[in-house]
Scaffold this motif. Structure first.
Motif, PDB file in Angstrom:
ATOM      1  N   GLY A  59     -28.733  18.684  30.128  1.00 14.14           N
ATOM      2  CA  GLY A  59     -27.581  18.246  29.334  1.00 14.14           C
ATOM      3  C   GLY A  59     -26.290  18.920  29.774  1.00 14.14           C
ATOM      4  N   THR A  60     -25.382  19.113  28.805  1.00 10.60           N
ATOM      5  CA  THR A  60     -24.064  19.700  29.086  1.00 10.60           C
ATOM      6  C   THR A  60     -24.185  20.977  29.908  1.00 10.60           C
ATOM      7  OG1 THR A  60     -23.365  18.873  26.943  1.00 10.60           O
ATOM      8  CG2 THR A  60     -21.936  20.519  27.968  1.00 10.60           C
ATOM      9  N   MET A  61     -25.013  21.901  29.457  1.00  8.17           N
ATOM     10  CA  MET A  61     -25.114  23.195  30.137  1.00  8.17           C
ATOM     11  C   MET A  61     -26.072  23.163  31.330  1.00  8.17           C
ATOM     12  SD  MET A  61     -22.924  24.906  28.565  1.00  8.17           S
ATOM     13  CE  MET A  61     -23.141  26.450  29.433  1.00  8.17           C
ATOM     14  N   GLY A  62     -27.231  22.544  31.149  1.00  4.67           N
ATOM     15  CA  GLY A  62     -28.274  22.601  32.182  1.00  4.67           C
ATOM     16  C   GLY A  62     -27.832  22.034  33.512  1.00  4.67           C
ATOM     17  N   HIS A  63     -27.178  20.863  33.481  1.00  4.99           N
ATOM     18  CA  HIS A  63     -26.793  20.250  34.764  1.00  4.99           C
ATOM     19  C   HIS A  63     -25.728  21.089  35.455  1.00  4.99           C
ATOM     20  CE1 HIS A  63     -23.043  18.690  33.042  1.00  4.99           C
ATOM     21  NE2 HIS A  63     -22.695  18.362  34.264  1.00  4.99           N
ATOM     22  N   SER A  64     -24.884  21.729  34.634  1.00  2.00           N
ATOM     23  CA  SER A  64     -23.796  22.545  35.165  1.00  2.00           C
ATOM     24  C   SER A  64     -24.330  23.860  35.779  1.00  2.00           C
ATOM     25  CB  SER A  64     -22.843  22.800  33.992  1.00  2.00           C
ATOM     26  OG  SER A  64     -21.913  23.746  34.272  1.00  2.00           O
ATOM     27  N   ILE A  65     -25.350  24.412  35.144  1.00  2.00           N
ATOM     28  CA  ILE A  65     -25.996  25.631  35.665  1.00  2.00           C
ATOM     29  C   ILE A  65     -26.685  25.304  37.003  1.00  2.00           C
ATOM     30  CG2 ILE A  65     -27.878  27.276  35.237  1.00  2.00           C
ATOM     31  CD1 ILE A  65     -27.176  27.016  32.184  1.00  2.00           C
TER      32      ILE A  65
ATOM     33  N   VAL B 137     -32.035  36.748  27.603  1.00  2.00           N
ATOM     34  CA  VAL B 137     -31.023  35.741  27.247  1.00  2.00           C
ATOM     35  C   VAL B 137     -29.963  35.801  28.337  1.00  2.00           C
ATOM     36  CG1 VAL B 137     -29.234  35.051  25.599  1.00  2.00           C
ATOM     37  CG2 VAL B 137     -31.411  35.964  24.761  1.00  2.00           C
ATOM     38  N   ASN B 138     -29.677  34.634  28.959  1.00  2.00           N
ATOM     39  CA  ASN B 138     -28.527  34.573  29.902  1.00  2.00           C
ATOM     40  C   ASN B 138     -27.582  33.514  29.351  1.00  2.00           C
ATOM     41  OD1 ASN B 138     -29.976  32.690  32.751  1.00  2.00           O
ATOM     42  ND2 ASN B 138     -29.610  32.054  30.676  1.00  2.00           N
ATOM     43  N   HIS B 139     -26.532  33.969  28.750  1.00  2.00           N
ATOM     44  CA  HIS B 139     -25.649  33.046  28.028  1.00  2.00           C
ATOM     45  C   HIS B 139     -24.431  32.673  28.873  1.00  2.00           C
ATOM     46  CE1 HIS B 139     -22.627  32.014  24.815  1.00  2.00           C
ATOM     47  NE2 HIS B 139     -23.557  31.103  24.696  1.00  2.00           N
ATOM     48  N   TRP B 140     -24.427  31.393  29.306  1.00  2.00           N
ATOM     49  CA  TRP B 140     -23.316  30.850  30.092  1.00  2.00           C
ATOM     50  C   TRP B 140     -22.276  30.264  29.141  1.00  2.00           C
ATOM     51  CZ3 TRP B 140     -23.692  29.076  35.608  1.00  2.00           C
ATOM     52  CH2 TRP B 140     -24.823  29.578  36.262  1.00  2.00           C
ATOM     53  N   TYR B 141     -21.085  30.057  29.664  1.00  2.00           N
ATOM     54  CA  TYR B 141     -20.031  29.374  28.896  1.00  2.00           C
ATOM     55  C   TYR B 141     -19.742  28.016  29.518  1.00  2.00           C
ATOM     56  CZ  TYR B 141     -19.550  33.171  25.779  1.00  2.00           C
ATOM     57  OH  TYR B 141     -19.841  34.069  24.791  1.00  2.00           O
ATOM     58  N   ASN B 142     -19.292  27.113  28.715  1.00  2.00           N
ATOM     59  CA  ASN B 142     -19.066  25.718  29.118  1.00  2.00           C
ATOM     60  C   ASN B 142     -17.628  25.531  29.624  1.00  2.00           C
ATOM     61  OD1 ASN B 142     -19.359  22.946  29.330  1.00  2.00           O
ATOM     62  ND2 ASN B 142     -18.980  22.568  27.166  1.00  2.00           N
ATOM     63  N   PRO B 143     -17.407  24.908  30.774  1.00  2.00           N
ATOM     64  CA  PRO B 143     -18.376  24.414  31.751  1.00  2.00           C
ATOM     65  C   PRO B 143     -18.921  25.537  32.634  1.00  2.00           C
ATOM     66  CG  PRO B 143     -16.119  23.804  32.385  1.00  2.00           C
ATOM     67  CD  PRO B 143     -15.999  24.549  31.098  1.00  2.00           C
ATOM     68  N   GLY B 144     -20.241  25.573  32.732  1.00  2.00           N
ATOM     69  CA  GLY B 144     -20.925  26.694  33.382  1.00  2.00           C
ATOM     70  C   GLY B 144     -20.521  26.933  34.820  1.00  2.00           C
ATOM     71  N   HIS B 145     -20.223  25.845  35.548  1.00  2.00           N
ATOM     72  CA  HIS B 145     -19.909  26.029  36.967  1.00  2.00           C
ATOM     73  C   HIS B 145     -18.469  26.462  37.193  1.00  2.00           C
ATOM     74  CE1 HIS B 145     -19.091  21.845  35.891  1.00  2.00           C
ATOM     75  NE2 HIS B 145     -18.227  21.801  36.869  1.00  2.00           N
ATOM     76  N   ILE B 146     -17.705  26.579  36.096  1.00  2.00           N
ATOM     77  CA  ILE B 146     -16.307  27.023  36.228  1.00  2.00           C
ATOM     78  C   ILE B 146     -16.077  28.361  35.511  1.00  2.00           C
ATOM     79  CG2 ILE B 146     -13.913  26.453  35.576  1.00  2.00           C
ATOM     80  CD1 ILE B 146     -14.627  23.530  36.210  1.00  2.00           C
TER      81      ILE B 146
ATOM     82  N   ALA C 296     -32.305  23.866  26.626  1.00  2.00           N
ATOM     83  CA  ALA C 296     -32.744  22.762  25.754  1.00  2.00           C
ATOM     84  C   ALA C 296     -32.018  22.900  24.406  1.00  2.00           C
ATOM     85  CB  ALA C 296     -34.260  22.839  25.599  1.00  2.00           C
ATOM     86  N   PRO C 297     -32.171  21.906  23.503  1.00  2.00           N
ATOM     87  CA  PRO C 297     -31.442  21.971  22.228  1.00  2.00           C
ATOM     88  C   PRO C 297     -31.689  23.263  21.426  1.00  2.00           C
ATOM     89  CG  PRO C 297     -32.347  19.785  22.567  1.00  2.00           C
ATOM     90  CD  PRO C 297     -32.900  20.640  23.663  1.00  2.00           C
ATOM     91  N   GLU C 298     -30.684  23.606  20.640  1.00  2.00           N
ATOM     92  CA  GLU C 298     -30.682  24.878  19.900  1.00  2.00           C
ATOM     93  C   GLU C 298     -31.574  24.787  18.646  1.00  2.00           C
ATOM     94  OE1 GLU C 298     -29.611  27.519  21.132  1.00  2.00           O
ATOM     95  OE2 GLU C 298     -28.406  28.749  19.803  1.00  2.00           O
ATOM     96  N   ILE C 299     -32.879  24.632  18.872  1.00  2.00           N
ATOM     97  CA  ILE C 299     -33.839  24.507  17.767  1.00  2.00           C
ATOM     98  C   ILE C 299     -34.935  25.536  18.026  1.00  2.00           C
ATOM     99  CG2 ILE C 299     -35.512  22.949  16.646  1.00  2.00           C
ATOM    100  CD1 ILE C 299     -33.794  20.612  17.862  1.00  2.00           C
ATOM    101  N   LEU C 300     -35.100  26.482  17.101  1.00  2.00           N
ATOM    102  CA  LEU C 300     -35.997  27.615  17.356  1.00  2.00           C
ATOM    103  C   LEU C 300     -37.418  27.167  17.702  1.00  2.00           C
ATOM    104  CD1 LEU C 300     -36.556  30.639  17.479  1.00  2.00           C
ATOM    105  CD2 LEU C 300     -36.934  30.605  15.006  1.00  2.00           C
ATOM    106  N   LYS C 301     -37.990  26.255  16.885  1.00  2.00           N
ATOM    107  CA  LYS C 301     -39.384  25.846  17.107  1.00  2.00           C
ATOM    108  C   LYS C 301     -39.544  25.207  18.498  1.00  2.00           C
ATOM    109  CE  LYS C 301     -43.101  23.607  14.463  1.00  2.00           C
ATOM    110  NZ  LYS C 301     -43.687  22.724  15.437  1.00  2.00           N
ATOM    111  N   LEU C 302     -38.567  24.375  18.857  1.00  2.00           N
ATOM    112  CA  LEU C 302     -38.612  23.717  20.176  1.00  2.00           C
ATOM    113  C   LEU C 302     -38.616  24.769  21.290  1.00  2.00           C
ATOM    114  CD1 LEU C 302     -36.527  20.631  21.181  1.00  2.00           C
ATOM    115  CD2 LEU C 302     -36.539  22.613  22.654  1.00  2.00           C
ATOM    116  N   LYS C 303     -37.759  25.777  21.143  1.00  2.00           N
ATOM    117  CA  LYS C 303     -37.674  26.799  22.202  1.00  2.00           C
ATOM    118  C   LYS C 303     -38.948  27.650  22.212  1.00  2.00           C
ATOM    119  CE  LYS C 303     -32.594  27.109  22.304  1.00  2.00           C
ATOM    120  NZ  LYS C 303     -31.971  26.716  23.553  1.00  2.00           N
ATOM    121  N   GLN C 304     -39.484  27.976  21.028  1.00  2.00           N
ATOM    122  CA  GLN C 304     -40.719  28.792  20.994  1.00  2.00           C
ATOM    123  C   GLN C 304     -41.842  28.063  21.722  1.00  2.00           C
ATOM    124  OE1 GLN C 304     -41.062  29.192  16.720  1.00  2.00           O
ATOM    125  NE2 GLN C 304     -40.328  31.306  16.746  1.00  2.00           N
TER     126      GLN C 304
END
Ligand SMILES: NC(=O)c1ccc[n+]([C@@H]2O[C@H](COP(=O)([O-])OP(=O)(O)OC[C@H]3O[C@@H](n4cnc5c(N)ncnc54)[C@H](O)[C@@H]3O)[C@@H](O)[C@H]2O)c1
Length: 213
Positions: free
Chosen positions: A11-17, A140-149, A90-98
């Motif tokens: 998505g927004t972040m993943g493709h940019s990373i 945790v590696n927290h990027w900022y949007n847009p990640g490639h910039i 992936a989306p910011e949903i705890l159960k999904l990430k776990q």
């Protein structure tokens, strides 16, 4: 040394990373559950690379090289089975990430480091279903949007991970010219998001703002 990367969520972040690592010659597998997204994301990445070339951040000759470094997957196991570093966006949903990290723990090589790009979830809760050994290799590696910039990446160093593994991740980010911010406390939002939240809160509470001034 980290050479092979997978990004989970295109998505927004993943493709940019993925695009950012590809410019620096890293071999990147990009995975998403949504097959339509996977079918279309290469075009978006190409447009962004062309924009970077127009703005003279990269040479036009680098566009095709970067594109050839990214491979697209809708099968999670295939995407991660030979990777050194796997970034979940992936989306910011705890159960999904776990549940995702549980599968990644199972599918990845023993040495693979797992990372989350979460904006607000605790590392400890995201590690609920992974093995004790993998806990030493999760960050945790927290990027900022847009990640490639954006030049900053916040990296967690919360006590679960030995320093030599942390240094491998820091070295990876330095190799793509990111400024690393080492965050020592497992708090939601890490540093920059918390500062932004405090700013918004103060701006919407003028009396409190005046007291602080
Ligand atoms: N957007 C931002 O500005 C920003 C900035 C920093 C961090 N983040 C964090 O990055 C993460 C991703 O955010 P985003 O904005 O890129 O979200 P997004 O909604 O744009 O993208 C998420 C992608 O994940 C895919 N997906 C859904 N379920 C999945 C699963 N089980 N496995 C793999 N992929 C799945 C979706 O199809 C989608 O393509 C979140 O944790 C978010 O908090 C976002």
């Amino acid at each position: 040394m980290i050479k092979k990367i997978a990004v989970i969520g295109a998505g927004t972040m993943g493709h940019s990373i993925a695009l950012n690592f590809s410019i620096y010659g890293y071999d990147v597998n990009l995975y998403d559950t949504n097959s339509t997204r996977i079918a279309n994301v290469e075009e978006e990445i190409k447009d962004e690379l062309e924009f970077l070339a127009e703005e003279e951040f990269i040479e036009p000759s680098e566009i095709m090289k970067a594109l050839s470094n990214i491979h697209y997957f809708t099968d999670l196991q295939e995407a991660v089975m030979d990777r050194d570093y796997v970034i979940e966006a992936a989306p910011e949903i705890l159960k999904l990430k776990q549940e995702l990290f549980q599968k990644l723990d199972e599918f990845c090589l023993d040495h693979t480091i797992l990372a989350s790009n979460t904006s607000s979830l605790n590392l400890e809760s995201m590690m609920a279903l992974i093995s004790n050994d993998r806990r030493k290799k999760m960050i945790v590696n927290h990027w900022y949007n847009p990640g490639h910039i954006m030049p900053i990446v916040e990296l967690s160093f919360f006590g679960n991970m030995p320093e030599d593994i942390y240094l491998k991740v820091e070295h990876l980010y330095k190799s793509i010219n990111k400024q690393c911010v080492k965050v020592l406390k497992d708090v939601p939002g890490l540093v920059a998001n918390r500062i932004q939240q405090e700013r918004y809160f103060l701006l919407s509470n003028k009396e409190l703002l005046l007291q602080k001034i």
